[in-house]
Design an enzyme around this catalytic site. Structure first.
Site, PDB file in Angstrom:
ATOM      1  N   HIS A 170      -1.263 -19.083   7.565  1.00  0.00           N
ATOM      2  CA  HIS A 170      -2.033 -19.990   6.799  1.00  0.00           C
ATOM      3  C   HIS A 170      -3.245 -20.461   7.876  1.00  0.00           C
ATOM      4  O   HIS A 170      -3.117 -20.224   9.017  1.00  0.00           O
ATOM      5  CB  HIS A 170      -1.225 -21.148   6.275  1.00  0.00           C
ATOM      6  CG  HIS A 170      -0.632 -22.000   7.463  1.00  0.00           C
ATOM      7  ND1 HIS A 170      -1.101 -23.028   8.059  1.00  0.00           N
ATOM      8  CD2 HIS A 170       0.746 -22.209   7.623  1.00  0.00           C
ATOM      9  CE1 HIS A 170      -0.298 -23.354   9.064  1.00  0.00           C
ATOM     10  NE2 HIS A 170       0.893 -22.882   8.687  1.00  0.00           N
ATOM     11  N   GLU A 199       8.084 -21.849   5.519  1.00  0.00           N
ATOM     12  CA  GLU A 199       8.441 -22.051   6.854  1.00  0.00           C
ATOM     13  C   GLU A 199       9.886 -22.275   6.844  1.00  0.00           C
ATOM     14  O   GLU A 199      10.618 -22.654   6.061  1.00  0.00           O
ATOM     15  CB  GLU A 199       7.549 -22.947   7.415  1.00  0.00           C
ATOM     16  CG  GLU A 199       7.793 -23.185   9.064  1.00  0.00           C
ATOM     17  CD  GLU A 199       7.718 -22.081   9.800  1.00  0.00           C
ATOM     18  OE1 GLU A 199       8.619 -21.244  10.055  1.00  0.00           O
ATOM     19  OE2 GLU A 199       6.465 -21.912  10.527  1.00  0.00           O
TER      20      GLU A 199
END
Length: 212
Positions: free
Chosen positions: A4, A79
């Site tokens: 990201h 994550e």
């Protein structure tokens, strides 16, 4: 894999995990550059999968528009969950835990955060993701927009690097590209943590005939 774009917590050195906010202005510009790079690589991407956390979903929206595909969120691409460490500075966590002089200065490897995922659990999640991609998209290219941890652990699993040696792979930069290939039952990496689209370099294309 596409990591990201930048967030304010990235800038401040704060552990995000399953928390964290939106992309900042630089992160959005980074995402646009990464999307343009991927669209020009000639990979024939079949699907854009992404973590369902905001920073990854927002990055995936840029990629989806560039490729004409609707991003599909997946919790498998989140994550690693860092529990009570989330929202705290990495420097604070380093100062709290005493790591011996012969121990690598890495609390994420040496300790398990309370309320978070252990490394084996995180590894099983990423292993399941890789197997699902091979099963559901045989011989095709899939883009996965995710986070630094999944990029490193997914690469370790594909290449046979033990998870307790994940630090042998450098920390992926924001919107870096990692290109993993699978053919004949074997994995290899064509790119890892590649940032040519951010550094003014000439975008790299795929090598060989394997699908990515």
């Amino acid at each position: 894999f596409v990591r990201h774009g930048e967030t304010d917590w990235n800038v401040r050195g704060v552990i995000q995990g399953w928390k964290g906010g939106d992309l900042n202005a630089l992160g959005r510009r980074q995402a646009a550059l990464a999307a343009r790079r991927v669209a020009r690589m000639g990979l024939d991407v079949e699907a854009v999968l992404c973590s369902d956390l905001p920073r990854a979903r927002q990055t995936a929206e840029f990629l989806g528009r560039a490729l004409g595909l609707k991003p599909r969120p997946s919790r498998d691409l989140r994550e690693r969950r860092f529990g009570e460490w989330e929202g705290r500075a990495i420097s604070e966590i380093l100062g709290r835990y005493r790591l011996g002089p012969r121990t690598r200065k890495d609390p994420f490897l040496a300790f398990e955060p309370e309320g978070g995922e252990t490394m084996p659990v995180f590894g099983r999640r990423m292993g399941g993701f890789l197997r699902r991609v091979l099963r559901e998209h045989p011989g095709r290219c899939v883009a996965a927009v995710t986070h630094g941890g999944p990029v490193r652990i997914g690469t370790c699993l594909a290449l046979g690097i033990p998870l307790d040696r994940y630090f042998l792979l450098g920390r992926p930069a924001n919107v870096s590209l990692t290109l993993l290939c699978h053919q004949g039952g074997l994995w290899w990496a064509d790119l890892y943590n590649d940032r040519a689209h951010l550094e003014g370099g000439r975008p790299a294309g795929p090598r060989g005939g394997a699908k990515r």
